[in-house]
Design a protein around this motif. Structure first.
Motif: not given
Length: 446
Positions: A207-210, A400-409, A424-432
């Protein structure tokens, strides 16, 4: 809490545990002992069945876990074919990390997958790994069904996975031996003392970029273990120990991140802890400052059926052992945590560092889990209380749910059934590098 004046033992249980079990006499063969050993110091001897619960419950949970895995793998082969067609990748591809070569030096992350029959979300993991610098990661897989995984990887190995030889395992009884098998194989390709070993399930996603995952895990040489609230530990007290000294078998999450030193220690010690020729677990003690021999009469007769699976104690138990201390806090070197709190007023708080999000609702896990679960409750299969033995699944997922995980600890999250998250969700929210939607603010919830 019950006490035997003849044997001088005490077993401390939480109210929930006390309501679920009844203390009963058991034979010496089914009791725990502390013994002294020349090579590793004092050990606690635990019968294999001591912590597991009743067989019918375990078998039902095992069947359920396997069904969940099959449900996901039935969908996943489509994504193999689709992705191969879209990218022009041919059979036998070894993606990015397959050569085992180290890039420009420095730490390397070993992604160690445990699976029944293969990894879900192959296209998403591949997008994640494409962000990596060559040689900075390696992915290995242990499959319960070796033949099926071997056939899948022969057709398309889009992640460059190294499939390790399958070792016997059984749900709840022993999922640690496959973890040790993965570490044993990964260590043959580990060339830096700063390497990290990350354990992942087939339903886990980053849930974060590499670059953020790599930076977080390699910023310290220590391990990350997500430790459960101490009210869920097994507490003992010995009559020969100093007044106030307790002994605790620490419960923790299976999805740990280990340093190279700890991975090597697990590979070295696990055969002694498991001891195939015995019906018991041989667990060391921490700190190893006791000099007298211990026997069953010191600890008395202990109950069975506390419902604690082996993978919920064996990593910490193998690396550190039963914690014996009269201190409010016990320093535990090698972990990204200052100390292990033994204070009863914090019995409902999780400890350690949790890298993978998983939730049973409001009531379990490290405190970082609760605010995330609350924000995602409408997406979870159970909330606020998961009465099942398995954590909540994501029924569906939104940006929005992925964004919660992206910005979580957290760096990873589970459980994602197949096709829950779109590419599309994964690349746009998690990997961006910068997510396209506003940041989520966090408050500390206790």
């Amino acid at each position: 809490m019950k006490r035997s004046p003849q044997l001088g033992w005490e077993l401390s249980l939480s109210p929930a545990q006390s309501a679920l079990i009844t203390l009963a006499a058991c034979s010496l063969a089914n009791a725990a002992q502390l013994r002294r050993a020349d090579s590793t110091g004092v050990k606690v001897v635990l019968p294999r069945t001591f912590l597991l619960g009743d067989n019918a419950s375990i078998e039902a949970r095992a069947r359920e876990a396997e069904e969940l895995a099959k449900r996901g793998s039935a969908v996943e082969p489509k994504s193999f074919e689709t992705l191969a067609g879209q990218t022009g990748i041919t059979n036998g591809l070894a993606a990015l990390n397959s050569t085992g070569l180290v890039g420009s030096g420095g730490a390397r992350i070993f992604f160690l997958f445990l699976s029944y029959s293969g990894i879900h979300h192959v296209s998403l993991w591949r997008a994640f790994f494409k962000q990596a610098i060559l040689g900075k990661h390696r992915a290995l897989l242990h499959c319960k069904d070796y033949g099926l995984c071997e056939r899948q990887l022969r057709i398309n190995n889009l992640l460059g996975l190294r499939l390790v030889e399958t070792v016997p395992s059984q749900y709840c009884y022993d999922l640690v031996s496959p973890m040790v098998q993965l570490m044993r194989s990964a260590l043959t390709e580990s060339y830096s003392t700063l390497d990290k070993f990350v354990f992942l399930s087939e339903t886990t996603l980053p849930v974060k970029p590499f670059v953020e995952v790599y930076s977080s895990l390699t910023s310290t040489p220590n391990s990350d273990i997500c430790i459960s609230p101490s009210e869920e530990w097994l507490w003992l007290q010995n009559k020969h120990a100093p007044t106030g000294q307790t002994a605790a078998l620490v419960k923790h999450d299976q999805w740990v991140v280990l340093s190279k030193a700890h991975a090597e220690l697990m590979v070295q010690r696990w055969p002694q802890v498991r001891d195939q020729n015995s019906g018991s677990w041989y667990v060391p003690t921490w700190p190893n400052a006791q000099h007298q021999d211990y026997s069953v009469s010191d600890f008395g007769q202990l109950p069975r059926g506390l419902g604690q699976c082996t993978d919920e104690w064996a990593i910490f138990g193998t690396l550190y052992g039963i914690v014996m201390s009269s201190q409010a806090q016990e320093p535990i070197p090698g972990l990204n945590a200052r100390a292990l709190s033994l204070e009863q007023d914090q019995a409902q708080e999780g400890q350690g560092v949790c890298r993978t999000f998983a939730t049973w609702g409001k009531t379990a896990g490290n405190y970082d889990t609760r605010p995330v679960a609350q924000k995602l409750k409408h997406l979870l299969s159970c909330y606020p209380h998961c009465l099942d033995s398995h954590p909540a699944e994501f029924k569906t997922m939104t940006s929005q749910g992925l964004l919660v995980l992206r910005n979580s600890p957290f760096l990873f999250a589970r459980k994602f059934p197949a096709d829950t998250v779109s590419y599309d969700q994964f690349v746009r929210v998690i990997l961006a590098k910068v997510p396209s939607t506003p940041q989520v603010t966090w408050t500390h919830v206790r």
